[in-house]
Design a protein around this motif. Structure first.
Motif, PDB file in Angstrom:
ATOM      1  N   LEU A 330      29.579  19.237  55.220  1.00 14.84           N
ATOM      2  CA  LEU A 330      29.156  20.658  56.040  1.00 14.84           C
ATOM      3  C   LEU A 330      28.904  19.891  57.447  1.00 14.84           C
ATOM      4  CD1 LEU A 330      26.850  20.279  53.291  1.00 14.84           C
ATOM      5  CD2 LEU A 330      26.887  22.773  54.055  1.00 14.84           C
ATOM      6  N   HIS A 331      29.617  20.611  58.460  1.00 12.61           N
ATOM      7  CA  HIS A 331      29.555  19.958  59.781  1.00 12.61           C
ATOM      8  C   HIS A 331      29.604  21.193  60.734  1.00 12.61           C
ATOM      9  CE1 HIS A 331      30.781  15.666  61.161  1.00 12.61           C
ATOM     10  NE2 HIS A 331      30.067  16.520  62.376  1.00 12.61           N
ATOM     11  N   SER A 332      29.192  21.021  61.956  1.00 11.77           N
ATOM     12  CA  SER A 332      29.250  21.927  62.934  1.00 11.77           C
ATOM     13  C   SER A 332      30.121  21.313  64.104  1.00 11.77           C
ATOM     14  CB  SER A 332      27.730  22.180  63.580  1.00 11.77           C
ATOM     15  OG  SER A 332      27.983  23.132  64.477  1.00 11.77           O
ATOM     16  N   ASP A 333      31.011  22.233  64.687  1.00 14.89           N
ATOM     17  CA  ASP A 333      31.925  21.833  65.689  1.00 14.89           C
ATOM     18  C   ASP A 333      31.337  21.615  66.897  1.00 14.89           C
ATOM     19  OD1 ASP A 333      34.325  22.239  64.076  1.00 14.89           O
ATOM     20  OD2 ASP A 333      34.696  24.064  64.627  1.00 14.89           O
ATOM     21  N   ASP A 334      29.950  22.022  67.179  1.00 14.27           N
ATOM     22  CA  ASP A 334      29.529  21.741  68.437  1.00 14.27           C
ATOM     23  C   ASP A 334      28.475  20.394  68.191  1.00 14.27           C
ATOM     24  OD1 ASP A 334      27.266  22.877  67.022  1.00 14.27           O
ATOM     25  OD2 ASP A 334      26.329  23.768  69.059  1.00 14.27           O
ATOM     26  N   ASP A 335      28.708  19.717  67.172  1.00 11.73           N
ATOM     27  CA  ASP A 335      27.752  18.679  66.822  1.00 11.73           C
ATOM     28  C   ASP A 335      26.997  17.997  68.094  1.00 11.73           C
ATOM     29  OD1 ASP A 335      26.962  15.777  65.694  1.00 11.73           O
ATOM     30  OD2 ASP A 335      27.206  16.584  64.035  1.00 11.73           O
ATOM     31  N   GLY A 336      27.908  17.343  69.021  1.00 10.56           N
ATOM     32  CA  GLY A 336      27.445  16.862  69.917  1.00 10.56           C
ATOM     33  C   GLY A 336      26.848  15.188  69.665  1.00 10.56           C
ATOM     34  N   PHE A 337      26.910  14.641  68.626  1.00  6.14           N
ATOM     35  CA  PHE A 337      26.897  13.511  68.490  1.00  6.14           C
ATOM     36  C   PHE A 337      27.982  12.550  67.450  1.00  6.14           C
ATOM     37  CE2 PHE A 337      22.500  14.595  69.606  1.00  6.14           C
ATOM     38  CZ  PHE A 337      22.163  13.638  70.145  1.00  6.14           C
ATOM     39  N   SER A 343      35.773  14.971  59.712  1.00  3.07           N
ATOM     40  CA  SER A 343      35.401  15.724  58.521  1.00  3.07           C
ATOM     41  C   SER A 343      36.665  16.666  58.231  1.00  3.07           C
ATOM     42  CB  SER A 343      34.116  16.598  58.583  1.00  3.07           C
ATOM     43  OG  SER A 343      33.003  15.767  58.739  1.00  3.07           O
ATOM     44  N   ARG A 344      37.312  17.397  59.333  1.00  3.12           N
ATOM     45  CA  ARG A 344      38.369  18.134  59.355  1.00  3.12           C
ATOM     46  C   ARG A 344      39.454  17.376  58.847  1.00  3.12           C
ATOM     47  NH1 ARG A 344      38.447  23.295  61.413  1.00  3.12           N
ATOM     48  NH2 ARG A 344      36.477  23.972  62.544  1.00  3.12           N
ATOM     49  N   ALA A 345      39.737  16.263  59.122  1.00  2.00           N
ATOM     50  CA  ALA A 345      40.930  15.462  58.694  1.00  2.00           C
ATOM     51  C   ALA A 345      40.913  14.983  57.418  1.00  2.00           C
ATOM     52  CB  ALA A 345      41.137  14.200  59.631  1.00  2.00           C
ATOM     53  N   GLN A 360      29.436  26.700  63.724  1.00  2.00           N
ATOM     54  CA  GLN A 360      29.939  26.407  65.097  1.00  2.00           C
ATOM     55  C   GLN A 360      29.050  26.110  66.091  1.00  2.00           C
ATOM     56  OE1 GLN A 360      33.100  27.360  65.611  1.00  2.00           O
ATOM     57  NE2 GLN A 360      33.741  27.637  63.519  1.00  2.00           N
ATOM     58  N   VAL A 361      27.597  26.521  65.905  1.00  2.00           N
ATOM     59  CA  VAL A 361      26.818  26.275  66.807  1.00  2.00           C
ATOM     60  C   VAL A 361      25.430  25.555  66.312  1.00  2.00           C
ATOM     61  CG1 VAL A 361      27.588  27.461  68.636  1.00  2.00           C
ATOM     62  CG2 VAL A 361      26.017  28.715  67.068  1.00  2.00           C
ATOM     63  N   ALA A 362      25.593  24.904  65.415  1.00  2.00           N
ATOM     64  CA  ALA A 362      24.342  24.393  64.614  1.00  2.00           C
ATOM     65  C   ALA A 362      23.830  22.970  64.938  1.00  2.00           C
ATOM     66  CB  ALA A 362      24.613  24.529  63.016  1.00  2.00           C
ATOM     67  N   ARG A 363      24.669  22.233  66.018  1.00  2.00           N
ATOM     68  CA  ARG A 363      24.348  20.884  66.511  1.00  2.00           C
ATOM     69  C   ARG A 363      24.234  19.841  65.296  1.00  2.00           C
ATOM     70  NH1 ARG A 363      25.119  19.873  71.271  1.00  2.00           N
ATOM     71  NH2 ARG A 363      23.426  18.527  71.604  1.00  2.00           N
ATOM     72  N   HIS A 364      23.721  18.701  65.571  1.00  2.00           N
ATOM     73  CA  HIS A 364      23.883  17.594  64.680  1.00  2.00           C
ATOM     74  C   HIS A 364      22.693  17.686  63.589  1.00  2.00           C
ATOM     75  CE1 HIS A 364      24.962  13.754  63.219  1.00  2.00           C
ATOM     76  NE2 HIS A 364      23.526  13.201  63.381  1.00  2.00           N
TER      77      HIS A 364
END
Length: 396
Positions: A330-337, A343-345, A360-364
């Motif tokens: 589970l990962h957000s594309d706008d993680d920021g950290f 993860s996608r790879a 999309q916008v859930a941060r880290h």
């Protein structure tokens, strides 16, 4: 004149090299040194305890919908914030759900966190404090049984989840995952590990980015097996994800592991560190210096690390073929950290065993907070799909 100019140029080059070296040492030590506390980066503009509202400065975190912790006054205060009531370009007004401790009305800055619970009992569940015998000494953990027997003891249960928190936080970060695992019949073991402020410190008092912390997770596996666990899921958050992946491939107890859940994980440290360096606009020579300090044995004189870090061993995109159990990412594309790229790879490299859920916008590590219903549904469906596997006794 040419000689003077040449000397001046050499001096400039020497100064630049010294500056780059100093920045490399500073950046490297920042990554691996456990912080005494984290900075308060959100302005607190107004607090109305009677009306139960709080007005914050507008930031990427404070604008997130959902329920969050607010740490304030240098982590000496803690509150829980709810939905956004109003916002504009400069401010965000949120519901104030509760103040656990501290004088929030006097605070001027705070910071957001995803872990809204401080103890399992806040979920309305019973837990017991246990000690895990790690290589460095006893480390505290919470055991949250899925059920209790008629003698008021934890009921026998072969299904356990071991929760591994992230960098610069503590085991309370993982409490929010307890309900969905309990719903699927799992005991939860919420552990601490070296240098996190609860477990014993390592002699160098440095993070090894999962390269040594996994031994404390292995100790938790040993504890769980000794208490009847035979079907174990490991869950890691952020740096805890890197630690879990090391455990999965290096532990003598790995044959008991049925699956892995990773929230905002570090799958490849080189990608993560390069992202963080670029976001801070550090020159490439500084980034190269940081990696060199971590890799080389002589780097310990500057970083304090007892041993070099093996970045090849910490790269699970390259090691994707070694994963033999189902993995939920589970990962957000706008993680920021921690960027979601690795993860996608990994998901692309192993679609046979890896399921990726992208926000999309859930941060880290705030995916649960941002959309609790979706998070629990995805994790619950994945747990329900896990097929029973036979476990054998460990080799060691």
């Amino acid at each position: 004149m040419a000689v003077v100019l040449g000397v001046g140029a050499l001096a400039a080059v020497g100064t630049a090299a010294l500056t780059a070296g100093a920045l490399s040492v500073y950046a490297a030590r920042t990554v691996i040194t456990p912080p005494s506390r984290r900075p308060d980066d959100i302005p607190i503009l107004r607090v109305d305890l009677a009306a139960r509202i709080i007005v914050l400065g507008a930031t990427l975190d404070s604008r997130l919908p959902g329920e969050y912790s607010l740490w304030f006054a240098g982590d000496t205060g803690h509150a829980v914030l709810g939905d956004i009531i109003d916002s504009d370009e400069r401010t965000v007004t949120r519901r104030l759900l509760r103040v656990n401790f501290g004088a929030l009305e006097r605070a001027r800055h705070g910071r957001f966190s995803g872990w809204v619970y401080l103890a399992p009992e806040e979920l309305g569940v019973r837990s017991r404090e246990v000690s895990i015998a790690t290589p460095l000494g006893d480390a505290p953990a919470w055991h949250v049984p899925a059920a209790w027997d008629e003698t008021d003891r934890p009921a026998d249960n072969p299904r356990w989840v071991i929760q591994v928190h992230g960098r610069a936080v503590r085991r309370a970060e993982t409490i929010r995952a307890v309900p969905v695992f309990a719903d699927h019949g799992y005991d939860s073991l919420l552990i601490s590990y070296r240098n996190d402020g609860d477990a014993p410190r390592s002699p160098d008092h440095r993070y090894a980015l999962g390269d040594r912390e996994w031994r404390d997770v292995e100790a938790a596996l040993r504890f769980a097996v000794a208490h009847g666990a035979r079907e174990i899921v490991l869950m890691g958050w952020s740096m805890g994800g890197a630690t879990v992946l090391q455990t999965l491939t290096r532990s003598a107890y790995r044959t008991y592991i049925r699956g892995v859940v990773l929230d905002s994980p570090v799958v490849d440290w080189l990608v993560t560190l390069d992202f963080q360096a670029a976001s801070r606009r550090l020159p490439r020579i500084v980034r190269f210096g940081v990696f060199t300090l971590f890799r080389e044995r002589w780097g310990r004189f500057f970083t304090g690390l007892a041993e070099p870090l093996d970045f090849e061993r910490l790269d699970f995109v390259a090691r994707a073929r070694e994963i033999e159990v189902p993995v939920l990412l589970l990962h957000s594309d706008d993680d920021g950290f921690v960027p979601s790229d690795a993860s996608r790879a990994l998901a692309a490299a192993r679609p046979d065993v890896v399921q990726l859920e992208v926000f999309q916008v859930a941060r880290h590590t705030k995916l649960w907070n941002y959309d609790r219903e979706r998070w629990e549904r995805v994790v619950g469906d994945w747990l329900a799909a896990l097929r029973p596997q036979s476990s054998r006794e460990p080799d060691a």
